[in-house]
Design a protein around this motif. Structure first.
Motif, mmCIF file in Angstrom:
data_model
loop_
_atom_site.group_PDB
_atom_site.id
_atom_site.type_symbol
_atom_site.label_atom_id
_atom_site.label_comp_id
_atom_site.label_asym_id
_atom_site.label_seq_id
_atom_site.Cartn_x
_atom_site.Cartn_y
_atom_site.Cartn_z
ATOM 1 N N ASN A 112 37.675 38.925 30.624
ATOM 2 C CA ASN A 112 39.652 39.198 31.063
ATOM 3 C C ASN A 112 40.963 40.053 32.362
ATOM 4 N N ASN A 113 39.867 41.319 31.147
ATOM 5 C CA ASN A 113 40.505 42.628 32.100
ATOM 6 C C ASN A 113 39.139 42.239 33.599
ATOM 7 N N ALA A 114 38.763 42.457 33.698
ATOM 8 C CA ALA A 114 37.281 42.042 34.891
ATOM 9 C C ALA A 114 37.793 41.111 35.478
ATOM 10 N N ALA A 115 38.506 40.196 34.840
ATOM 11 C CA ALA A 115 39.263 39.015 36.192
ATOM 12 C C ALA A 115 39.785 39.577 36.526
ATOM 13 N N ALA A 116 41.061 40.533 35.987
ATOM 14 C CA ALA A 116 42.394 40.546 36.358
ATOM 15 C C ALA A 116 41.544 41.762 37.559
ATOM 16 N N VAL A 117 41.037 42.354 37.475
ATOM 17 C CA VAL A 117 40.440 43.159 38.576
ATOM 18 C C VAL A 117 39.554 41.813 39.909
ATOM 19 N N TYR A 118 39.132 41.398 39.644
ATOM 20 C CA TYR A 118 38.546 40.360 40.659
ATOM 21 C C TYR A 118 39.248 39.639 41.242
ATOM 22 N N LYS A 119 40.355 39.051 40.489
ATOM 23 C CA LYS A 119 41.641 38.451 41.286
ATOM 24 C C LYS A 119 42.392 39.684 42.152
ATOM 25 N N ALA A 120 42.309 40.487 41.710
ATOM 26 C CA ALA A 120 42.989 41.755 42.299
ATOM 27 C C ALA A 120 42.500 41.873 44.046
ATOM 28 N N LEU A 121 41.250 41.653 44.215
ATOM 29 C CA LEU A 121 40.450 42.075 44.980
ATOM 30 C C LEU A 121 39.898 41.856 45.764
ATOM 31 N N LYS A 122 39.854 39.948 45.589
ATOM 32 C CA LYS A 122 38.925 38.786 45.958
ATOM 33 C C LYS A 122 39.354 38.865 47.348
ATOM 34 N N ALA A 123 39.987 39.501 47.587
ATOM 35 C CA ALA A 123 40.429 39.038 49.430
ATOM 36 C C ALA A 123 39.322 40.340 50.363
ATOM 37 N N GLU A 124 39.598 41.269 49.698
ATOM 38 C CA GLU A 124 39.128 42.514 50.434
ATOM 39 C C GLU A 124 37.508 42.413 49.855
ATOM 40 N N ILE A 125 36.947 41.742 49.075
ATOM 41 C CA ILE A 125 35.437 41.688 48.435
ATOM 42 C C ILE A 125 34.590 40.409 49.939
ATOM 43 N N LEU A 126 35.361 39.413 49.956
ATOM 44 C CA LEU A 126 35.190 38.427 51.004
ATOM 45 C C LEU A 126 35.200 38.880 52.293
ATOM 46 N N LYS A 127 36.395 40.484 52.764
ATOM 47 C CA LYS A 127 36.380 40.683 53.602
ATOM 48 C C LYS A 127 35.283 41.727 54.227
ATOM 49 N N THR A 128 34.386 42.452 52.930
ATOM 50 C CA THR A 128 33.891 43.367 53.202
ATOM 51 C C THR A 128 32.154 42.413 53.229
ATOM 52 N N TRP A 129 32.352 41.614 52.204
ATOM 53 C CA TRP A 129 30.873 41.243 52.099
ATOM 54 C C TRP A 129 30.175 39.831 52.703
ATOM 55 N N GLY A 130 31.657 38.876 52.837
ATOM 56 C CA GLY A 130 31.926 37.470 53.771
ATOM 57 C C GLY A 130 31.059 36.525 52.721
ATOM 58 N N LYS A 131 31.103 35.510 53.189
ATOM 59 C CA LYS A 131 31.329 34.436 51.809
ATOM 60 C C LYS A 131 29.768 34.252 52.182
#
Length: 166
Positions: free
Chosen positions: A147-166
């Motif tokens: 759940n800690n990792a899930a909170a990090v994932y949710k906080a960074l998802k937009a940036e992750i998708l911008k970095t590596w695309g879909k």
């Protein structure tokens, strides 16, 4: 300071890498080589490991920790970016009791996380994850790490998708 890069490389190669490969198989890329550090709003830096198949980003892995019976329980958590479910988990740091708490690293426990929506919880707390018998504290530590990792994932998802695309 002199040994830090060597130690980091050993952790990546012998701890985090194997945990990622338990979660994601058949990848086109090397998540360890393609990792990127992201900054969270609270100033912490987190490494995110991308998983690609057919050239497309299918998931990411993020490591976090929870409190177990024998100390920190480290878990590499994989997320499916298409539907924000869990791809799976792999343990990275365990100091639990042999034969009891150490069983949270076994497929009977880790396999329960595959495909689960977020957040997850033990059945005793109304969730869908069975604790390892006799190792409730260790099991709860793993769930906390997820759940800690899930909170990090949710906080960074937009940036992750911008970095590596879909």
């Amino acid at each position: 300071m002199v040994t830090a890069p060597g130690i980091e490389e050993q952790v990546l190669t012998y701890v985090q890498g194997p945990a990622i490969h338990k979660v994601f198989t058949g990848l086109d890329n090397n998540p360890i080589a393609d990792r990127k550090a992201f900054s969270l709003p609270d100033g912490r830096e987190v490494r995110v490991f991308p998983a690609r198949r057919g050239g497309l980003l299918v998931g990411v892995a993020i490591e976090d920790k929870g409190k177990g019976y024998g100390g920190a329980v480290g878990v590499m958590v994989g997320f499916n970016v298409a539907d924000d479910t869990l791809a799976g988990i792999g343990t990275t740091d365990l100091k639990e009791t042999p034969g009891l708490g150490m069983r949270i690293a076994e497929p009977a426990f880790t396999g329960q996380f595959i495909g689960k929506p977020l957040p997850v919880a033990l059945k005793a707390q109304g969730g869908g994850i069975d604790a390892v018998s006799g190792a409730t504290i260790s099991s709860a530590g793993a769930v906390t790490a997820v759940n800690n990792a899930a909170a990090v994932y949710k906080a960074l998802k937009a940036e992750i998708l911008k970095t590596w695309g879909k």
